[in-house]
Scaffold this motif. Structure first.
Motif, mmCIF file in Angstrom:
data_model
loop_
_atom_site.group_PDB
_atom_site.id
_atom_site.type_symbol
_atom_site.label_atom_id
_atom_site.label_comp_id
_atom_site.label_asym_id
_atom_site.label_seq_id
_atom_site.Cartn_x
_atom_site.Cartn_y
_atom_site.Cartn_z
ATOM 1 N N LYS A 181 18.123 31.842 20.656
ATOM 2 C CA LYS A 181 17.747 31.135 19.575
ATOM 3 C C LYS A 181 16.464 30.257 18.738
ATOM 4 C CE LYS A 181 21.822 33.145 18.645
ATOM 5 N NZ LYS A 181 23.318 31.711 19.507
ATOM 6 N N GLU A 182 16.738 30.573 17.596
ATOM 7 C CA GLU A 182 15.542 28.850 16.829
ATOM 8 C C GLU A 182 16.191 27.702 17.764
ATOM 9 O OE1 GLU A 182 15.125 29.197 13.320
ATOM 10 O OE2 GLU A 182 13.236 30.580 13.186
ATOM 11 N N TYR A 183 16.693 27.612 18.024
ATOM 12 C CA TYR A 183 17.250 25.869 18.779
ATOM 13 C C TYR A 183 16.971 25.716 19.502
ATOM 14 C CZ TYR A 183 21.569 27.230 20.416
ATOM 15 O OH TYR A 183 22.373 27.586 21.164
ATOM 16 N N GLU A 206 14.285 27.082 20.711
ATOM 17 C CA GLU A 206 12.205 26.751 20.850
ATOM 18 C C GLU A 206 12.566 25.528 20.029
ATOM 19 O OE1 GLU A 206 10.676 29.984 17.999
ATOM 20 O OE2 GLU A 206 9.261 29.850 18.882
ATOM 21 N N ALA A 207 12.715 25.221 18.771
ATOM 22 C CA ALA A 207 13.269 23.795 18.193
ATOM 23 C C ALA A 207 13.201 22.821 19.361
ATOM 24 C CB ALA A 207 14.056 23.213 17.391
ATOM 25 N N ARG A 222 11.947 23.319 22.498
ATOM 26 C CA ARG A 222 10.503 23.420 22.967
ATOM 27 C C ARG A 222 9.235 22.512 22.623
ATOM 28 N NH1 ARG A 222 7.335 27.413 24.714
ATOM 29 N NH2 ARG A 222 8.159 29.062 23.491
ATOM 30 N N SER A 223 9.834 22.601 21.308
ATOM 31 C CA SER A 223 8.244 21.815 20.039
ATOM 32 C C SER A 223 8.455 20.412 20.029
ATOM 33 C CB SER A 223 8.312 22.779 19.165
ATOM 34 O OG SER A 223 9.623 21.774 18.007
ATOM 35 N N LEU A 224 9.579 20.403 20.839
ATOM 36 C CA LEU A 224 9.691 17.947 20.782
ATOM 37 C C LEU A 224 9.649 18.164 21.706
ATOM 38 C CD1 LEU A 224 13.251 17.660 18.672
ATOM 39 C CD2 LEU A 224 11.185 17.315 18.172
ATOM 40 N N GLY A 225 9.295 18.873 22.629
ATOM 41 C CA GLY A 225 8.243 18.724 23.865
ATOM 42 C C GLY A 225 10.113 18.019 25.253
ATOM 43 N N ARG A 262 3.077 29.581 15.642
ATOM 44 C CA ARG A 262 3.607 29.136 17.366
ATOM 45 C C ARG A 262 2.429 28.826 17.803
ATOM 46 N NH1 ARG A 262 7.916 30.637 14.503
ATOM 47 N NH2 ARG A 262 10.132 30.284 15.476
ATOM 48 N N LEU A 281 4.053 26.960 20.783
ATOM 49 C CA LEU A 281 4.917 26.872 21.192
ATOM 50 C C LEU A 281 4.760 28.299 21.905
ATOM 51 C CD1 LEU A 281 7.442 25.773 18.476
ATOM 52 C CD2 LEU A 281 7.526 25.417 21.110
ATOM 53 N N ARG A 338 2.779 21.761 30.038
ATOM 54 C CA ARG A 338 3.175 20.764 29.583
ATOM 55 C C ARG A 338 4.024 19.848 29.364
ATOM 56 N NH1 ARG A 338 8.398 19.010 28.938
ATOM 57 N NH2 ARG A 338 8.606 18.971 31.590
ATOM 58 N N ARG A 356 2.754 17.158 25.771
ATOM 59 C CA ARG A 356 2.963 16.154 25.576
ATOM 60 C C ARG A 356 2.762 15.496 24.334
ATOM 61 N NH1 ARG A 356 8.815 14.910 27.778
ATOM 62 N NH2 ARG A 356 9.078 12.592 27.053
ATOM 63 N N ARG A 381 3.477 17.455 21.309
ATOM 64 C CA ARG A 381 4.240 17.288 20.210
ATOM 65 C C ARG A 381 4.617 16.460 19.607
ATOM 66 N NH1 ARG A 381 4.792 22.797 21.330
ATOM 67 N NH2 ARG A 381 4.961 22.872 24.186
ATOM 68 N N GLN A 408 4.747 18.974 14.647
ATOM 69 C CA GLN A 408 6.296 19.696 14.836
ATOM 70 C C GLN A 408 6.061 20.324 14.012
ATOM 71 O OE1 GLN A 408 9.095 18.488 15.999
ATOM 72 N NE2 GLN A 408 7.684 18.195 17.507
ATOM 73 N N MET A 409 7.302 21.358 13.957
ATOM 74 C CA MET A 409 7.500 22.648 13.156
ATOM 75 C C MET A 409 8.938 22.794 12.557
ATOM 76 S SD MET A 409 6.709 26.094 15.007
ATOM 77 C CE MET A 409 7.041 27.937 14.576
ATOM 78 N N PHE A 411 11.519 25.179 11.004
ATOM 79 C CA PHE A 411 11.546 26.730 11.594
ATOM 80 C C PHE A 411 12.741 27.254 10.382
ATOM 81 C CE2 PHE A 411 11.841 24.831 15.378
ATOM 82 C CZ PHE A 411 10.610 25.367 16.016
ATOM 83 N N GLN A 412 12.736 29.186 10.057
ATOM 84 C CA GLN A 412 13.410 29.818 9.366
ATOM 85 C C GLN A 412 14.577 29.284 8.467
ATOM 86 O OE1 GLN A 412 11.755 33.530 9.734
ATOM 87 N NE2 GLN A 412 12.787 34.712 7.910
ATOM 88 N N ASP A 413 15.118 29.759 10.721
ATOM 89 C CA ASP A 413 16.873 30.243 9.711
ATOM 90 C C ASP A 413 17.602 28.888 10.115
ATOM 91 O OD1 ASP A 413 19.193 30.473 10.344
ATOM 92 O OD2 ASP A 413 19.465 31.991 12.129
ATOM 93 N N GLY A 442 20.001 28.767 12.926
ATOM 94 C CA GLY A 442 19.403 29.364 13.839
ATOM 95 C C GLY A 442 19.135 28.038 15.078
ATOM 96 N N SER A 443 18.236 27.707 14.011
ATOM 97 C CA SER A 443 17.494 26.246 14.222
ATOM 98 C C SER A 443 18.390 25.258 14.820
ATOM 99 C CB SER A 443 16.733 26.251 13.414
ATOM 100 O OG SER A 443 16.736 25.774 11.822
ATOM 101 N N ASP A 474 7.497 27.517 9.396
ATOM 102 C CA ASP A 474 7.747 28.669 9.558
ATOM 103 C C ASP A 474 8.780 29.095 8.255
ATOM 104 O OD1 ASP A 474 7.373 31.499 10.205
ATOM 105 O OD2 ASP A 474 9.023 31.125 12.199
#
Lengths: 320, 365, 320
Positions: free
Chosen positions: A200-202, A204-205, A207-210, B64, B69, B89, B93, B96, B100-101, B103-105, B108-109, B184
């Protein structure tokens, strides 16, 4: 359109903000569960059973019979046959003249204790193993998934019997053995769910926040697993209770001196032709408990996931 | 392609390949999906770099990689001249907070089991920047900033519409005041009526906070209004990159021209004037991309050289320095591209239509 | 296909080896000395040492295990510590009742489970479906030994003692080749005992799986084309719907062995399961190892057969 204009964007029509404020998925599930009469009845049965187990010493005091004392004068007939239900012994006596009612109530303690504790242990292990396997994947997953398969497809009763027989029966041992053979079914489902949620994208979200893998597993993945895990755990309790009763019945469960339903049923086997109560009451208590947990588990599943097939359709809708 | 402006991010020779594996016990690689296959670009401070391409061209993968990512297979991404590819990782940090990102959905995000306040407040927790009442105050500030009602702090994502959810995603991305936000396809899942609101919000936030955007889209018309520069991607490579308006009015790569002709156009006059270029065939598999110029099997202008020599991404004669194209036969202004392919009849001569800037009349097409 | 089989067989042998090692070690890491228990309480240390030497228990663990493996390859599972009977002979002698029980019980649970499951799914939400659902929860809640005890209570006590009719006598196994009618009369109650829980699980599984398949597009397409309802169900639905049932069957071979021990003990059939139980209680390691390996062999075999059955049932699955 400026930022301040956007702030005034109206809510979508039909959503009255005040009326739905803070209605969490849990509250919705609870309100569905409360409307399910079978589930509520099962819950009441379980609570009564727990209350009886907790109050077992009280019942012993009330009847004046301890669960282990043999009342050979009053509890057995002249031929040495158990006495039937009556004022003195509410549910009759067993082959040694012990009070069956008091013993049955004490037996509830063992069944519930082993059932619940083994379930908690198995659930904890299953969730952790399933999460780790699903989230990390790779070689870790390959090994853990294989382990899950092996435990799931194993003749576990035979292994449990061997373990208990070799190490010696005890309450702790029985509980651990049951937990050891029960975690795999939960781990399998948790792993599958984790694999799905991981994409799920959340995630990934996060992860993108660290966020660390630990944090993602417990803060982002775990809350989505709570519903299926609650259902699985509720359904695991009766399985564990059956497991314990079977081991005790085989003489490989908890210490034979402690009254447990399985052991009582084993003793009753040669007496039920002359003392039906000896078989019927412990068996009834055991069945009532497992049935209540299974029905509650079904109800909880329906409440948490309204889309799943209802086992007890209350209303008839046309054939598909 | 060194030009003015402070470079925030430098992408050099980035490749991202996904192995295709088979086998149950002993997996072995049977092929590689070359999602991103050698991309060089610069992202300048304060600009919006649009990246467009069909689905499967690798633009989301590139996004990504830029956002750190996905580990890159080869090449390097540098943020403020510090390489960030291949960092652990913990090494990643500090970056990070800067990158920032969005997302498309919008469904889902956002984690459906968590309250909006806790989703937007996540960055403060993870970086231990604020907690308790302070965190709540800052989350509500963010909610206000993106046009959400702060009192909806305790709601679940399911209680919001798609556009509102995307605002939640934006608030979360902005929480740490990043310098770069990689978007994205932030609006492709939304209704057209909502798309403009979100695009405008992003533009307003950029003006207010000085953020740099990478804006991924498959629809050129979406990026058009917000992008300073636009890059066109095809099968893992950038085939053309130019200042935004220029790419729309004078595309040089046949693929860009085809994409432009396929996009929806808001201006009816322009729509009428626009000739539709229909590409034949499907996008080839990124596991085995065509040799040399990857576009040649579908290109109306392809010649023999296109199948043997890969065209470099370079400035064509007479074009401004920041308009680069990877094509042996760049499209001339006003040239018509028919449905021809390699070895087909030469296209009919141009009807002499004026270049796009002049604006045209003409009936409905 | 051939490569797949080879890989599965190699993995199966690996599992069997793990099982043998696990069982072997289990008897050594734990307290309990078979020599002492064979010798009896009054035995002198000399006697115990003698027994130990005769059984090879004085040798290092690795040597003992190696000897065991070597003998295993010659088809020799060793001798019972108790009566010196060869384990292979002991198993062969007692396999009759076990085979009767397993084959009959499995057939019964498949026929009932899949049959009732199909009826329930094709008549979803009807009275039949709801009654079935009730039986399913009740069946799942019943411990196997309680089912056996209850059957004995009803048929062997209520009907025979009280009413004087004996339908199905309990206890004692009559070999099929001696008297088929008597064999059947003796096996019916054990079969029902063994299959009750499983039939309930399979009913639920078949119903759920078939309902899911029937909801899928290709079934609706077949219906729209004008296929009769029955044909739709049988031709299109069942094949896909049986895949999870077959998977479950592979997992359940292991379960069944536990069920066999319990069922044989309730009815005193004297099969391999009862022998295993005795051996476990007596720490008769060669017998336990023999039975566990036999059981594990069937589990592994079943999982391979299930995987092959898969590719026939589900055209999407290709063995490679």
């Amino acid at each position: 359109m400026s930022v301040t204009d956007l702030a005034a964007e109206p809510m979508p029509a039909g959503l009255e903000p005040e009326s739905i404020e803070g209605r969490s998925p849990w509250r919705l599930a609870w309100s569905r569960l409360v409307r399910d009469r079978v589930a509520i009845a099962s819950l009441i049965v379980i609570l009564l059973m727990v209350a009886a187990a907790l109050a077992a010493p009280l019942f012993a005091a009330l009847t004046g019979h301890s669960p282990t004392d043999q009342y050979r004068e009053t509890g057995l007939t002249d031929q040495g046959i158990p006495v039937g239900p009556g004022a003195e012994f509410w549910l009759g006596t067993d082959s040694l003249g012990r009070d069956l009612f008091v013993r049955t109530v004490y037996g509830a303690r063992i069944s519930l204790l082993v059932g619940v504790v083994a379930t908690l242990l198995a659930t904890f292990a299953g969730v952790v193993i399933g999460l780790v396997a699903g989230y990390f994947g790779g070689i870790v997953d390959t090994i853990l998934a294989r382990a899950i398969d092996v435990v799931l497809s194993f003749p576990y009763l035979i292994f449990a019997m061997a373990l208990v027989s070799v190490i010696g029966p005890s309450l702790v041992m029985t509980t651990l053995v049951i937990a050891f053979f029960s975690w795999a079914s939960i781990a399998r489902i948790v792993r599958g769910q984790t694999l799905a949620i991981k994409e799920k994208e959340y995630i990934e979200a996060a992860r993108s926040l660290g966020a660390s893998p630990m944090r993602i597993m417990f803060v982002d993945v775990l809350p989505n697993l709570v519903a299926p895990v609650i259902v699985l755990a509720t359904l695991l309790v009766p399985t564990a209770i059956v497991f314990e009763a079977t081991l005790s019945w085989l003489g490989l469960g908890v210490d034979v001196r402690i009254p447990s339903w399985g052991a009582m049923l084993a003793e009753s086997q040669s007496f039920f032709r002359v003392a039906w109560w000896y078989l019927i009451f412990p068996a009834g208590a055991l069945l009532l408990t497992t049935l209540a947990f299974n029905l509650l588990g079904d109800g909880v599943r329906d409440a948490l996931d309204p889309r799943s097939e209802r086992l007890f359709a209350t209303r008839r809708k046309g054939k598909p | 392609m060194s030009t003015d402006g402070d470079v925030l991010v430098r992408v050099e020779g980035v490749e991202k390949h996904f192995p295709v594996k088979k086998g149950v016990f002993f997996q072995h690689e049977v092929g590689r999906v070359r999602a991103v296959d050698g991309v060089d670009l610069e992202i300048r401070q304060g600009e919006t770099l649009g990246i467009v391409g069909e689905s499967g061209c690798g633009k989301s993968t590139l996004a990504r990689c830029i956002a750190g990512l996905l580990p890159v297979t080869a090449g390097q991404v540098s943020f403020e001249d510090e390489p960030i590819s291949g960092l652990s990782r913990s090494g990643m940090r500090p970056f990070r907070r800067q990158i920032q990102m969005i997302f498309q959905d919008p469904y889902g995000s956002l984690n459906p089991r968590r309250r909006v306040g806790s989703i937007i407040g996540d960055p403060f927790d993870i970086h231990r920047l604020a907690a308790g009442a302070e965190r709540k105050r800052r989350v509500q500030e963010l909610m206000e900033l993106v046009g959400l009602r702060p009192e909806h702090y305790n709601r679940f994502p399911s209680e919001f519409s798609g556009g509102q959810r995307q605002r939640i995603g934006i608030a979360r991305a902005l929480a740490l005041r990043p310098k770069l936000v990689v978007c994205d396809e932030p609006v492709s899942a939304l209704d057209v009526s909502i798309q403009a609101q979100i695009v405008n919000l992003l533009a307003d936030l950029q003006a207010e906070l000085g953020i740099t955007y990478v804006f991924i889209a498959h629809d050129l018309s979406v990026v058009r209004h917000v992008s300073t520069r636009v890059g066109v991607m095809y099968l893992g490579k950038i085939v053309e990159m130019a200042e935004g308006e220029r790419l729309y009015t004078r595309p040089q790569h046949p693929y860009s021209a085809a994409l432009l002709s396929a996009g929806s156009v808001a201006d009816p006059d322009e729509a009428a004037r626009r000739e539709r270029i229909i590409l034949t065939g499907d996008v080839p598999s990124p596991i085995a991309p065509p040799p040399a110029c990857r576009f040649h099997p579908r290109c109306p202008k392809a010649q023999h050289i296109c199948t043997t020599t890969e065209p470099p991404l370079e400035v064509k004669p007479g074009e401004p320095a920041d308009h680069v194209t990877a094509c042996h036969f760049p499209v001339r202004p006003g040239e018509r591209l028919g449905q021809t392919g390699l070895g087909a009849e030469p296209p009919p001569p141009s009807t002499g239509e004026p270049t796009a800037e002049s604006g045209g009349e003409g009936g409905t097409a | 296909m051939i490569r797949f089989l080879i890989r599965r067989v190699v993995f199966g042998v690996f599992v069997l080896w793990l099982v043998s090692l696990g069982t072997f070690l289990l008897f050594f890491v734990v307290p309990g000395d078979p020599a002492r228990s064979i010798a009896g309480r009054q035995a002198t240390p000399e006697t115990i040492a003698l027994i130990r030497e005769r059984l090879g228990l004085d040798e290092p663990l690795a040597v003992q295990y190696w000897t065991f493996l070597k003998n295993l390859f010659r088809g020799d599972l060793g001798y019972s510590y108790y009566n010196n009977q060869p384990v292979t002979a002991l198993i062969a002698e007692r396999i009759g009742p076990t085979a009767s029980l397993v084959i009959g019980g499995a057939l019964l649970w498949l026929v009932i489970g899949v049959g009732v499951g199909i009826l329930s799914a094709t008549h979803a939400r009807s009275l039949l479906d709801r009654v079935t659902a009730g039986f399913v929860v009740a069946g799942i809640s019943m411990p196997t030994f309680v089912v056996g005890l209850m059957l004995l209570f009803v048929f062997n006590y209520l009907l025979s003692t009280v009413l004087g009719i004996t339908f199905f006598p309990g206890g004692q196994y009559t070999p099929l080749e001696e008297d088929p009618a008597d064999w059947l009369r003796h096996m019916i109650l054990p079969w029902i005992t063994l299959c009750t829980v499983q039939a309930a699980i399979y009913t639920r599984l078949t119903r759920g799986s078939l309902l899911e398949v029937l909801g899928e597009d290709y079934i609706r397409t077949a219906r729209a084309k004008g296929d009769g309802n029955r044909r739709v169900v049988v031709v299109h639905g069942l094949r896909a719907a049986l895949t999870p049932v077959v998977t479950q069957l592979g997992v359940d071979v292991g379960y069944m062995l536990g069920g066999v021990v319990v069922t044989e003990s309730v009815f005193g059939l004297g099969g391999v399961g009862q022998a295993a139980l005795q051996a476990i209680v007596n720490l008769d390691r060669p017998v336990v190892m023999g039975v566990v390996l036999l059981a594990a062999f069937f589990v592994v075999l079943a999982s391979i057969v299930v995987d092959i059955a898969y590719s026939f049932l589900d055209p999407r699955v290709r063995l490679s």
